[in-house]
Design a protein around this motif. Structure first.
Motif, mmCIF file in Angstrom:
data_model
loop_
_atom_site.group_PDB
_atom_site.id
_atom_site.type_symbol
_atom_site.label_atom_id
_atom_site.label_comp_id
_atom_site.label_asym_id
_atom_site.label_seq_id
_atom_site.Cartn_x
_atom_site.Cartn_y
_atom_site.Cartn_z
ATOM 1 N N ALA A 24 18.207 27.126 -24.707
ATOM 2 C CA ALA A 24 19.247 26.527 -25.540
ATOM 3 C C ALA A 24 20.650 26.869 -25.049
ATOM 4 C CB ALA A 24 19.076 26.982 -26.991
ATOM 5 N N ASP A 25 20.810 28.058 -24.486
ATOM 6 C CA ASP A 25 22.123 28.525 -24.053
ATOM 7 C C ASP A 25 22.209 28.466 -22.523
ATOM 8 O OD1 ASP A 25 24.432 29.885 -23.424
ATOM 9 O OD2 ASP A 25 24.057 31.580 -24.744
ATOM 10 N N PRO A 26 23.021 27.563 -21.956
ATOM 11 C CA PRO A 26 23.121 27.454 -20.497
ATOM 12 C C PRO A 26 23.642 28.721 -19.825
ATOM 13 C CG PRO A 26 24.770 26.075 -21.586
ATOM 14 C CD PRO A 26 23.840 26.556 -22.637
ATOM 15 N N LYS A 27 24.506 29.467 -20.536
ATOM 16 C CA LYS A 27 25.010 30.722 -19.958
ATOM 17 C C LYS A 27 23.890 31.755 -19.846
ATOM 18 C CE LYS A 27 29.847 30.296 -21.420
ATOM 19 N NZ LYS A 27 30.933 30.915 -22.238
ATOM 20 N N LYS A 28 23.017 31.764 -20.851
ATOM 21 C CA LYS A 28 21.891 32.694 -20.801
ATOM 22 C C LYS A 28 20.920 32.282 -19.694
ATOM 23 C CE LYS A 28 20.709 35.074 -24.394
ATOM 24 N NZ LYS A 28 20.201 35.586 -25.695
ATOM 25 N N ALA A 29 20.724 30.985 -19.518
ATOM 26 C CA ALA A 29 19.864 30.498 -18.435
ATOM 27 C C ALA A 29 20.419 30.918 -17.071
ATOM 28 C CB ALA A 29 19.730 28.983 -18.512
ATOM 29 N N GLN A 30 21.733 30.813 -16.925
ATOM 30 C CA GLN A 30 22.365 31.246 -15.675
ATOM 31 C C GLN A 30 22.170 32.744 -15.481
ATOM 32 O OE1 GLN A 30 24.083 29.404 -13.122
ATOM 33 N NE2 GLN A 30 23.666 31.392 -12.181
ATOM 34 N N ALA A 31 22.294 33.512 -16.564
ATOM 35 C CA ALA A 31 22.105 34.964 -16.474
ATOM 36 C C ALA A 31 20.675 35.306 -16.056
ATOM 37 C CB ALA A 31 22.443 35.623 -17.803
ATOM 38 N N LEU A 32 19.709 34.557 -16.566
ATOM 39 C CA LEU A 32 18.312 34.774 -16.178
ATOM 40 C C LEU A 32 18.124 34.488 -14.687
ATOM 41 C CD1 LEU A 32 16.569 33.142 -19.268
ATOM 42 C CD2 LEU A 32 16.456 35.571 -18.654
#
Length: 339
Positions: free
Chosen positions: A292-300
């Motif tokens: 849901a969160d693109p920033k979290k996806a980038q962090a992953l």
């Protein structure tokens, strides 16, 4: 008055900038396998130093518990030595991406009087020990494989995992591959029905089994090599498929011979090769493809990239197997699916 207004404006701007900076800080949570926990903890600590805006909290509670947390959406990622079952993947509408992030070997740690090093255990012997069929250390089949070694007339206490464990899944998959009786009577999986005996003791996680073996004369238990190395416990030389007795620390050649399929899941239940260590396995991180969160996806994705670069350099010293270069390329390509 103008000075006051200017100061107030500056303070507001500073607070806004501080708030924006705080919003950029991302915290990831994960849980699961204890097998790779030592190296993951080292990775996440170093990653936090290199990127102060990214914090990764990982709880080693066992592969089964990690997968359940992932299904319950209480974590951003999970870790499992037994990968993830297709029926569990089907429960995740966002899609699942498994990535092998490191690999290791499972050793049979033991505690014997006099601390004899490198006890040799034939395939039939160590599989029979975990069937409850060989019960004493001076059994003729053990002494025959260890000429010149004084083995005590001591009961064998078998230490197994109490929790749902990927380490158990890897270990029992191997035992089922080399011993038909084990396959038919106990089978394989994160949990199995070990023999009902007072000489079988259950302990949680890799560190729990390690501690129990250290505290119990006559004990033998299966643990990840890194835990044996860290705890300085003795572990056996195991007879491989080629008939050779080998110790842990030689898994790189074994992994290099395995090709990963598109789903990134490959097993080595009984590897070929004169130098192959018999119980070697990848261990996986588990992600949602759609986040849901693109920033979290980038962090992953950043976390994965760290593991594939800086992280692999730590593997050998910590008792893990660095991923072959071809596997690193495959994992990097698959990590792009985390969005």
């Amino acid at each position: 008055m103008k000075r006051f207004m200017l100061a107030a404006t500056c303070a507001a701007a500073l607070a806004l900038a501080s708030s924006a900076l705080a919003q950029e800080k991302i915290r990831l949570t994960g849980s699961g396998a204890s097998f790779p926990a030592p190296i993951y903890m080292a990775w996440f600590k170093d990653l936090g130093k290199k990127n102060p805006n990214l914090t990764v909290d990982y709880q080693a509670k066992g592969s089964g518990a990690g997968v359940q947390d992932f299904l319950n959406k209480t974590v951003d990622f999970a870790a499992s030595d037994s990968a993830m079952k297709k029926e569990d993947m089907a429960k995740v509408p966002e899609g699942v991406q498994l990535l092998p992030m490191t690999a290791g070997e499972i050793v049979l740690a033991y505690n014997l009087p006099g601390n004899p090093k490198g006890i040799r255990l034939p395939r039939e012997v160590y599989s029979s020990i975990f069937l409850g069929k060989i019960t004493r250390w001076n059994d003729a089949r053990i002494t025959a494989a260890n000429p010149g070694v004084s083995l005590p007339d001591l009961p064998i206490t078998v230490v197994v995992r109490a929790d749902s464990s990927g380490t158990t899944a890897v270990f029992t998959k191997h035992l089922a591959a080399i011993n038909d009786e084990f396959r038919k009577s106990l089978g394989e999986g994160n949990t199995v029905n070990w023999p009902a005996s007072d000489k079988f003791i259950k302990s949680p996680k890799n560190d729990g089994v390690t501690a129990t073996v250290r505290q119990t004369p006559g004990a033998i238990g299966y643990i990840e090599y890194a835990f044996a190395k860290l705890a300085k416990v003795d572990y056996a030389l195991l007879q491989n498929k080629a008939g050779q007795y080998v110790g842990a620390g030689n898994g790189g050649e074994t992994l290099a011979a395995v090709k990963l399929p598109p789903d990134m899941i490959a097993w080595l239940p009984d590897p070929d090769g004169a130098k192959a260590y018999p119980i070697t396995s990848y261990t996986w991180m588990i992600f949602r493809k759609s986040n849901a969160d693109p920033k979290k996806a980038q962090a992953l994705r950043d976390m994965v990239e760290y593991g594939l670069t800086h992280g692999q350099k730590m593997a050998d010293a910590m008792g893990y197997i660095p991923l072959p270069a071809g596997v690193v390329d495959q994992v990097r390509t698959a990590a792009a699916n985390i969005k």
